[in-house]
Design a protein around this motif. Structure first.
Motif, PDB file in Angstrom:
ATOM      1  N   ARG A 233       0.855  -1.312   0.062  1.00  0.00           N
ATOM      2  CA  ARG A 233       0.076   0.017   0.017  1.00  0.00           C
ATOM      3  C   ARG A 233       0.912   1.197  -0.080  1.00  0.00           C
ATOM      4  N   GLY A 234       0.504   2.390  -0.752  1.00  0.00           N
ATOM      5  CA  GLY A 234       1.131   3.326  -0.769  1.00  0.00           C
ATOM      6  C   GLY A 234       2.170   3.397  -1.835  1.00  0.00           C
ATOM      7  N   ASP A 235       2.712   2.339  -2.573  1.00  0.00           N
ATOM      8  CA  ASP A 235       3.686   2.365  -3.415  1.00  0.00           C
ATOM      9  C   ASP A 235       3.501   2.768  -4.713  1.00  0.00           C
ATOM     10  N   HIS A 236       2.907   4.082  -4.899  1.00  0.00           N
ATOM     11  CA  HIS A 236       2.541   4.510  -6.294  1.00  0.00           C
ATOM     12  C   HIS A 236       3.357   4.590  -7.453  1.00  0.00           C
ATOM     13  N   ASP A 237       4.628   4.699  -7.226  1.00  0.00           N
ATOM     14  CA  ASP A 237       5.604   4.722  -8.171  1.00  0.00           C
ATOM     15  C   ASP A 237       5.795   3.383  -8.788  1.00  0.00           C
ATOM     16  N   PHE A 238       5.692   2.281  -8.114  1.00  0.00           N
ATOM     17  CA  PHE A 238       5.591   0.947  -8.681  1.00  0.00           C
ATOM     18  C   PHE A 238       4.611   0.804  -9.471  1.00  0.00           C
ATOM     19  N   LEU A 239       3.209   0.990  -8.868  1.00  0.00           N
ATOM     20  CA  LEU A 239       2.219   0.972  -9.391  1.00  0.00           C
ATOM     21  C   LEU A 239       1.949   1.385 -10.765  1.00  0.00           C
ATOM     22  N   ASN A 240       2.539   2.764 -10.839  1.00  0.00           N
ATOM     23  CA  ASN A 240       2.690   3.392 -12.151  1.00  0.00           C
ATOM     24  C   ASN A 240       3.540   2.555 -13.155  1.00  0.00           C
ATOM     25  N   LEU A 241       4.696   2.032 -12.602  1.00  0.00           N
ATOM     26  CA  LEU A 241       5.538   1.117 -13.440  1.00  0.00           C
ATOM     27  C   LEU A 241       4.860   0.070 -14.024  1.00  0.00           C
ATOM     28  N   LEU A 242       4.234  -0.642 -13.185  1.00  0.00           N
ATOM     29  CA  LEU A 242       3.678  -1.934 -13.763  1.00  0.00           C
ATOM     30  C   LEU A 242       2.461  -1.648 -14.363  1.00  0.00           C
ATOM     31  N   ASN A 243       1.516  -0.624 -14.296  1.00  0.00           N
ATOM     32  CA  ASN A 243       0.647  -0.375 -15.355  1.00  0.00           C
ATOM     33  C   ASN A 243       1.056   0.144 -16.634  1.00  0.00           C
ATOM     34  N   ASN A 244       2.070   0.880 -16.568  1.00  0.00           N
ATOM     35  CA  ASN A 244       2.462   1.212 -18.040  1.00  0.00           C
ATOM     36  C   ASN A 244       3.239  -0.154 -18.624  1.00  0.00           C
ATOM     37  N   TYR A 245       3.960  -0.731 -17.729  1.00  0.00           N
ATOM     38  CA  TYR A 245       4.564  -1.895 -18.471  1.00  0.00           C
ATOM     39  C   TYR A 245       3.511  -2.635 -19.045  1.00  0.00           C
ATOM     40  N   MET A 246       2.334  -3.092 -18.286  1.00  0.00           N
ATOM     41  CA  MET A 246       1.335  -4.003 -19.139  1.00  0.00           C
ATOM     42  C   MET A 246       0.921  -3.348 -20.302  1.00  0.00           C
ATOM     43  N   LYS A 247       0.614  -1.768 -20.411  1.00  0.00           N
ATOM     44  CA  LYS A 247       0.086  -1.390 -21.520  1.00  0.00           C
ATOM     45  C   LYS A 247       0.978  -1.451 -22.815  1.00  0.00           C
ATOM     46  N   GLN A 248       2.234  -1.705 -22.319  1.00  0.00           N
ATOM     47  CA  GLN A 248       3.209  -1.668 -23.534  1.00  0.00           C
ATOM     48  C   GLN A 248       3.133  -3.180 -23.974  1.00  0.00           C
ATOM     49  N   ILE A 249       3.436  -4.206 -22.883  1.00  0.00           N
ATOM     50  CA  ILE A 249       3.134  -5.347 -23.671  1.00  0.00           C
ATOM     51  C   ILE A 249       1.969  -5.718 -24.232  1.00  0.00           C
ATOM     52  N   ARG A 250       1.036  -5.271 -23.889  1.00  0.00           N
ATOM     53  CA  ARG A 250      -0.165  -5.616 -24.743  1.00  0.00           C
ATOM     54  C   ARG A 250      -0.266  -4.885 -25.910  1.00  0.00           C
TER      55      ARG A 250
END
Length: 273
Positions: A233-250
């Protein structure tokens, strides 16, 4: 200034100093818990999972961990220029492992409001639900979960999973027996100690394909369950990284390639334990 006013001023000064110190500690703790910084510093990306979740996380005959989640996480590690580190963890201890920094994120977790109280979820990367494996002797009696919701039937599943939540919610009239692992639970149907096994669609589909004469797969999901990576919880930098990574590989076809390998082919079956 009266002694009362002096005492009040001292008290306010003390409280103010305490609040500043507390805020500084919080900022320091937040900085220390920033997963992106930790990954860059250590050169490692650590994934928590429980091996045995077909086809997401499994143990190959050579002892290495393989599966859909493993491939995606390995690709993410390569994209970040760091080493992938698998952390095989019992499911009932997997959230505590994340919270105590034994890993950076959890794979194969169904997103639920209750779990969201303990962890932060990245955007879901797969949508699925619970299905049922039944004993062949019930093929003329059980056609859906509604038929199974009867006190005369025993249902087996794995404790601490969304499967257990689904079974207890929708099969409340049946007896629901919980086991430490999915393998232990499904064996109860095989050995005649349970009438049905409730678990995620991909696992049941693969298990039914391997045991065609021993179980029948009711393959229409009776729940809706998005899956996502769980982080602290509270780890928004990592959240941003994971969400953008998933957009990229999709977008670049990587996701479809990995998905096809594990969900549209069974060539890997002979290589896992």
């Amino acid at each position: 200034m009266t002694s009362k006013k002096i005492t009040t001023a001292i008290r306010r000064t003390f409280i103010g100093a305490a609040l500043i110190a507390s805020a500084a500690t919080s900022v320091s703790a937040s900085a220390e818990s920033n997963t992106v910084d930790q990954i860059l510093k250590s050169g490692e990306l650590r994934l928590c999972f429980e091996a045995g979740y077909i086809p997401f996380e499994m143990t190959a005959k050579n002892g290495q961990y393989v599966g859909f989640d493993i491939d995606v996480a390995k690709h993410l590690a390569r994209s970040l220029g760091v080493k992938f580190v698998p952390v095989n963890t019992a499911w009932d201890g997997i959230v505590p492992a994340l919270k105590t920094n034994k890993c950076d994120f959890i794979a194969g977790m169904t997103v639920t409001p209750e779990r969201n109280l303990s962890v932060l979820f990245a955007d879901d990367y797969l949508k699925m639900g619970q299905t049922i494996l039944i004993s062949p002797k019930l093929k003329d009696k059980i056609h859906s979960y509604r038929d199974l919701n009867n006190k005369n039937y025993t249902v087996a599943t794995q404790m601490g999973t969304s499967s257990a939540i689904g079974a207890e919610k929708y099969l409340f009239n049946a007896r629901v027996d919980l086991y430490d692992t999915s393998a232990d639970a499904v064996l109860q149907v095989m050995n005649g100690k349970a009438d049905a096994f409730v678990y995620d669609l991909p696992y049941n589909a693969m298990y039914a394909a391997q045991h065609k004469d021993q179980v029948i797969h009711l393959d229409k999901p009776f729940t809706f369950e998005p899956m996502g990576w769980a982080i602290r919880r509270g780890d928004h930098d990592f959240l941003n990284l994971l969400n953008n990574y998933m957009k990229q590989i999709r977008g670049d076809g990587t996701y479809d390639r990995i998905y096809a390998k594990w969900f549209k082919s069974d060539k890997w079956l002979s290589k896992v334990q």
